[in-house]
Scaffold this motif. Structure first.
Motif, PDB file in Angstrom:
ATOM      1  N   ASN A   1      28.394 -28.208   7.059  1.00 21.46           N
ATOM      2  CA  ASN A   1      29.153 -28.152   8.300  1.00 21.46           C
ATOM      3  C   ASN A   1      29.945 -26.850   8.269  1.00 21.46           C
ATOM      4  O   ASN A   1      31.162 -26.841   8.155  1.00 21.46           O
ATOM      5  N   THR A   2      29.223 -25.772   8.367  1.00 19.76           N
ATOM      6  CA  THR A   2      29.768 -24.438   8.179  1.00 19.76           C
ATOM      7  C   THR A   2      30.535 -23.957   9.401  1.00 19.76           C
ATOM      8  O   THR A   2      30.064 -24.081  10.527  1.00 19.76           O
ATOM      9  N   ARG A   3      31.696 -23.394   9.150  1.00 19.47           N
ATOM     10  CA  ARG A   3      32.419 -22.699  10.212  1.00 19.47           C
ATOM     11  C   ARG A   3      32.074 -21.228  10.057  1.00 19.47           C
ATOM     12  O   ARG A   3      32.369 -20.613   9.041  1.00 19.47           O
ATOM     13  N   GLY A   4      31.398 -20.685  11.052  1.00 20.71           N
ATOM     14  CA  GLY A   4      30.920 -19.311  10.977  1.00 20.71           C
ATOM     15  C   GLY A   4      29.410 -19.287  11.137  1.00 20.71           C
ATOM     16  O   GLY A   4      28.841 -20.083  11.871  1.00 20.71           O
ATOM     17  N   VAL A   5      28.741 -18.395  10.428  1.00 21.87           N
ATOM     18  CA  VAL A   5      27.291 -18.220  10.567  1.00 21.87           C
ATOM     19  C   VAL A   5      26.566 -19.391   9.902  1.00 21.87           C
ATOM     20  O   VAL A   5      26.816 -19.727   8.753  1.00 21.87           O
ATOM     21  N   HIS A   6      25.664 -20.008  10.663  1.00 25.85           N
ATOM     22  CA  HIS A   6      24.946 -21.199  10.216  1.00 25.85           C
ATOM     23  C   HIS A   6      23.470 -21.057  10.595  1.00 25.85           C
ATOM     24  O   HIS A   6      23.147 -20.668  11.721  1.00 25.85           O
ATOM     25  N   ALA A   7      22.550 -21.368   9.666  1.00 25.30           N
ATOM     26  CA  ALA A   7      21.107 -21.337   9.944  1.00 25.30           C
ATOM     27  C   ALA A   7      20.698 -22.692  10.518  1.00 25.30           C
ATOM     28  O   ALA A   7      20.949 -23.733   9.917  1.00 25.30           O
ATOM     29  N   GLU A   8      20.063 -22.672  11.691  1.00 24.96           N
ATOM     30  CA  GLU A   8      19.707 -23.897  12.401  1.00 24.96           C
ATOM     31  C   GLU A   8      18.240 -23.860  12.837  1.00 24.96           C
ATOM     32  O   GLU A   8      17.651 -22.797  12.965  1.00 24.96           O
ATOM     33  N   ARG A   9      17.673 -25.049  13.078  1.00 25.16           N
ATOM     34  CA  ARG A   9      16.341 -25.176  13.667  1.00 25.16           C
ATOM     35  C   ARG A   9      16.517 -25.526  15.133  1.00 25.16           C
ATOM     36  O   ARG A   9      17.366 -26.335  15.498  1.00 25.16           O
ATOM     37  N   TRP A  10      15.692 -24.924  15.970  1.00 23.05           N
ATOM     38  CA  TRP A  10      15.675 -25.218  17.400  1.00 23.05           C
ATOM     39  C   TRP A  10      14.226 -25.399  17.828  1.00 23.05           C
ATOM     40  O   TRP A  10      13.309 -24.881  17.187  1.00 23.05           O
TER      41      TRP A  10
END
Length: 96
Positions: free
Chosen positions: A48-57
């Motif tokens: 649960n990162t505040r800032g840059v986070h790698a995500e799937r879309w």
């Protein structure tokens, strides 16, 4: 309106996409031998990162493909998008 750059279709409006969770989560190599705690870690534990986070879309109303994105969770700004299987890019200098 928030615009997201699909690596296959180009820049499209956000309602065309569905969030797919955290990117780069590896499935256990030997699933039958994985402990209950190991499966719980794989299935439910996420950063649960505040800032840059790698995500799937997923571009559900376009090509239908999944892709990865680097998004700054504090500003909701997409720093980069890239195809699944490609390495995570470094955020551009000077990005929010």
């Amino acid at each position: 309106m928030l615009l997201i750059n699909c690596p296959c279709c180009g820049e499209r409006p956000e309602p065309e996409f569905v969030y797919g969770g955290q990117a780069h989560i590896a499935r256990p190599h030997t699933p039958a031998e994985e402990s209950t705690q190991g499966w719980a870690q794989y299935l439910y534990r996420r950063d649960n990162t505040r800032g840059v986070h790698a995500e799937r879309w997923r571009h559900t109303h376009g090509c239908g493909r999944f892709f990865n994105a680097l998004r700054d969770t504090t500003s909701d700004f997409f720093l980069a998008t890239y195809k699944v299987g490609e390495p995570r890019p470094a955020p551009a200098q000077g990005s929010p």
